[in-house]
Scaffold this active site. Sequence first.
Site, mmCIF file in Angstrom:
data_model
loop_
_atom_site.group_PDB
_atom_site.id
_atom_site.type_symbol
_atom_site.label_atom_id
_atom_site.label_comp_id
_atom_site.label_asym_id
_atom_site.label_seq_id
_atom_site.Cartn_x
_atom_site.Cartn_y
_atom_site.Cartn_z
ATOM 1 C CG ASP A 112 -0.030 -0.076 2.533
ATOM 2 O OD1 ASP A 112 0.211 -1.203 3.017
ATOM 3 O OD2 ASP A 112 0.436 0.971 3.023
ATOM 4 C CG ASP A 145 1.486 5.034 5.685
ATOM 5 O OD1 ASP A 145 0.856 4.185 6.341
ATOM 6 O OD2 ASP A 145 2.016 6.026 6.207
HETATM 7 N N1 ADE Z 1 2.376 -2.836 6.902
HETATM 8 C C1 ADE Z 1 1.871 -2.806 5.643
HETATM 9 N N2 ADE Z 1 1.478 -1.559 5.309
HETATM 10 C C2 ADE Z 1 1.754 -0.769 6.388
HETATM 11 C C3 ADE Z 1 1.591 0.602 6.661
HETATM 12 N N3 ADE Z 1 1.061 1.442 5.766
HETATM 13 N N4 ADE Z 1 1.981 1.071 7.882
HETATM 14 C C4 ADE Z 1 2.530 0.232 8.788
HETATM 15 N N5 ADE Z 1 2.704 -1.086 8.582
HETATM 16 C C5 ADE Z 1 2.323 -1.582 7.390
#
Ligand code: ADE
Length: 249
Positions: free
Chosen positions: A210, A212
């Site tokens: 992703d 974030d």
């Molecule tokens: N693990 C996978 N995506 C994450 C994110 N955006 N923030 C923290 N841990 C994660």
Amino acid sequence: MTKIGIIGGSGLDDPQLLQNAHDLDVDTIYGKPSAPLKVGTIEGKDVVLLARHGREHTVPPTFVNYRANIQALKDAGCTLILATTACGSLREEIDRGHLVILDQFIDFTRRRPVSFYEEFEPHGAVHTGMADPFDDNLRSLFNDACKSLDITHHETGTVITIEGSRFSTRAESNMFRMWGADVINMSVAPECILANEAGIPYAAVAMSTDYDCWKTDEAPVTWDDILEVFKGNVEKVTSLIVEVIKNID
Ligand code: ADE
């Protein structure tokens, strides 16, 4: 003799990876690890697999007993550790499904034991060097295996490990980008620190799931998004681990 410890992150801890496998229910001086150890072979090499968050994914990042996990692998005779983790991307060029062979971390955790040493022997202070915390040889094996399997990957990357279990605010996400972090997760920092303290070479491959929440042209990350990307890419990571193990002497 070489014995390979594998710490599988969320969705990346499939016990079917091993041949001739059996469970070992162990305890350590730091308590129980997240799950029984799965002991067996991959490509004829001795392997011990540990599911970081438990086999049913019941242990949140803050409550993983990282010391017990590393100690259990050490007690089992592991001479190196390959770790897998999901991560969020803090860089446009690290797209969903890309793998990052981590070479640095920033520890932004707040409430986890981060050392085996709670008390020093008189005049026996222990301050472990951490300048290059990921093992170079293992990182090369990861990078070479990505190349031979034609997996889109980034040869280096700085991960920031946050406490969780919540995701970051936009302000935090932007700050982490300014600090130079490339990806974000909730588990690598104490695990890598403890492996170094224990003297076990450690490397980690991070799968980007992703962006974030720093990107303004898409919705912030959700756990469901992460699971979806896992499912589509998990095979990449498992085939990578097998290829790396093939090439370990
Ligand atoms: N693990 C996978 N995506 C994450 C994110 N955006 N923030 C923290 N841990 C994660």
